[in-house]
Design a protein around this motif. Structure first.
Motif, short mmCIF file in Angstrom:
data_model
loop_
_atom_site.label_atom_id
_atom_site.label_comp_id
_atom_site.label_asym_id
_atom_site.label_seq_id
_atom_site.Cartn_x
_atom_site.Cartn_y
_atom_site.Cartn_z
N SER A 92 -34.87 -13.34 -9.92
CA SER A 92 -33.57 -13.30 -9.26
C SER A 92 -32.82 -14.61 -9.43
N SER A 94 -30.27 -15.22 -7.41
CA SER A 94 -29.68 -15.50 -6.10
C SER A 94 -30.35 -16.73 -5.50
N LYS A 111 -26.20 -14.03 -11.78
CA LYS A 111 -26.61 -12.65 -12.06
C LYS A 111 -27.24 -12.49 -13.44
N ASP A 114 -31.04 -12.16 -13.12
CA ASP A 114 -31.67 -11.01 -12.47
C ASP A 114 -32.38 -10.12 -13.48
N LYS A 131 -33.30 -5.42 -17.37
CA LYS A 131 -32.29 -5.44 -16.32
C LYS A 131 -32.57 -4.30 -15.34
N SER A 134 -29.32 -5.50 -9.12
CA SER A 134 -29.01 -6.81 -8.57
C SER A 134 -30.15 -7.36 -7.71
N ASP A 135 -30.46 -8.65 -7.89
CA ASP A 135 -31.37 -9.39 -7.01
C ASP A 135 -32.71 -8.67 -6.77
N ASN A 152 -33.61 -3.88 -4.71
CA ASN A 152 -32.47 -4.75 -5.01
C ASN A 152 -31.93 -5.30 -3.68
N ASP A 154 -29.90 -7.70 -2.36
CA ASP A 154 -28.56 -8.03 -1.87
C ASP A 154 -27.59 -6.85 -1.84
N VAL A 155 -27.99 -5.70 -2.36
CA VAL A 155 -27.09 -4.54 -2.35
C VAL A 155 -27.68 -3.35 -1.60
#
Length: 357
Positions: A92, A94, A111, A114, A131, A134-135, A152, A154-155
């Motif tokens: 990640s 982040s 990003k 990630d 891939k 996210s995160d 994921n 953060d989402v």
């Protein structure tokens, strides 16, 4: 030929035949019967180091790091493929942010960093990065090794990713700050914990949909299933407890309040291979707690180090391994004697840990 020389010749011939027919010693690489019981149980640990961005590889018999594998930013959750050849590591970009941190004051996430790092067990090297939304924080691998289920953070989603080409097959809403991802041993469902919402999302691995959510304790972190898929044990960090779940009906059966004071913060959870025990790291509590699954009672607590998080168990259930973040080491714990046999220094802020025979 005269009689005396004939007699000597016969003796020499008999001796040569005897030597040629005698059993030869076994090659050095062939183990003698029972030798496997005389040697300590072998294997390797692969430990993710969140701050130093690498994996420490520990030879368990030698009790030392034999190599370090650079993988990328913030490696956390780590899994091994069903055939034992490949590791999948959540990476990640982040920034690190603990509970209560004002995220508006943190640097922006990178990003590009990630993904899921694919690492060769045999060659000790990063092969590629997939891939995976996210995160990514943690992941689980399907029984056939073709798909990854990724939290994921953060989402608030879980991504289902094809291992071969890295495309995202599905994205599912599972609650705020998803973290722990665990496949039921029969492969039919995956549990994903939501730290923010205090629940577990149950994902059908065939239909790729969320079947239901279960309310558990505050800030749930990890899940451990019993080997027969009958029950799940979910740690709740802020609740200081373990939720015991009927893993077929997906209902909470009871809640085990762990003892040991206010600093007990249940984090990583793993079941013994025979299903008789569940081992829990307690973070600031510094201990590994042992639960007996027949009674769901806490039967022991072993001090292992500073803020133990990731946890693994050997295939025979005799040894438990913990990743201790602030002290940058791994504890090797003998279950029978309930003592720490050794500590091995690793990279900066060890987080996740897996055992590979």
């Amino acid at each position: 030929m005269r009689p005396r020389f004939a007699f000597i010749f016969v003796l020499l011939l008999a001796s040569a035949c005897s030597r040629s027919e005698a059993p030869q010693p076994a090659p050095a690489e062939t183990p003698t019967p029972g030798a496997e019981n005389a040697r300590p149980a072998g294997g390797r640990l692969f430990v993710t180091n969140e701050v130093s961005g690498d994996i420490s590889v520990i030879d368990i018999t030698a009790q030392k790091v034999i190599t370090t594998i650079p993988v990328g930013k913030r490696p956390r959750g780590i899994r091994v493929s069903p055939d034992g050849s490949t590791l999948y590591v959540a990476l990640s970009g982040s920034p690190i942010a603990g509970p209560g941190v004002d995220e508006s004051k943190l640097p922006p996430p990178d990003k590009r960093a990630d993904g899921i790092g694919v690492v060769s067990v045999a060659d000790h090297r990063l092969l590629r990065i997939v891939k995976a939304g996210s995160d990514p924080e943690q992941t689980a691998v399907s029984q056939d090794g073709t798909r990854l289920f990724v939290a994921n953070e953060d989402v608030g989603e879980a991504s289902v990713v094809a291992v071969d080409d890295g495309h995202v097959v599905a994205s599912l809403k599972v609650g705020g700050e998803p973290e722990g991802v665990e496949m039921r041993p029969d492969g039919q469902v995956v549990y994903v914990t939501s730290e923010e919402d205090g629940h577990v999302a149950v994902i059908d691995t065939a239909a790729l949909k969320v079947l239901k959510t279960l309310e558990v304790g505050a800030r749930p972190r990890s899940t451990a299933f019993l080997p027969d898929s009958s029950r799940a044990y979910v740690s709740s960090e802020n609740g200081g407890s373990i939720a015991v779940i009927d893993a077929v009906k997906h209902t909470v059966l009871e809640t085990i309040k762990l003892t040991g004071g206010q600093l007990v913060r249940p984090m990583g959870v793993v079941a013994s291979p025979d299903g008789k025990f569940v081992f829990v790291t307690t973070g600031r509590g510094k201990n590994v707690v042992i639960l007996e699954t027949a009674t769901n009672k806490q039967i022991a607590s072993i001090e292992v180090g500073e803020r133990p998080w990731g946890i693994a168990v050997s295939p025979d259930g005799s040894t438990v391994f913990t990743a201790n973040g602030p002290s940058n080491d791994v504890s090797i714990v003998d279950v029978a004697s309930r003592t720490v046999k050794a500590k091995v220094s690793v990279g900066d802020r060890p987080w996740g840990i897996v055992f590979v025979p």
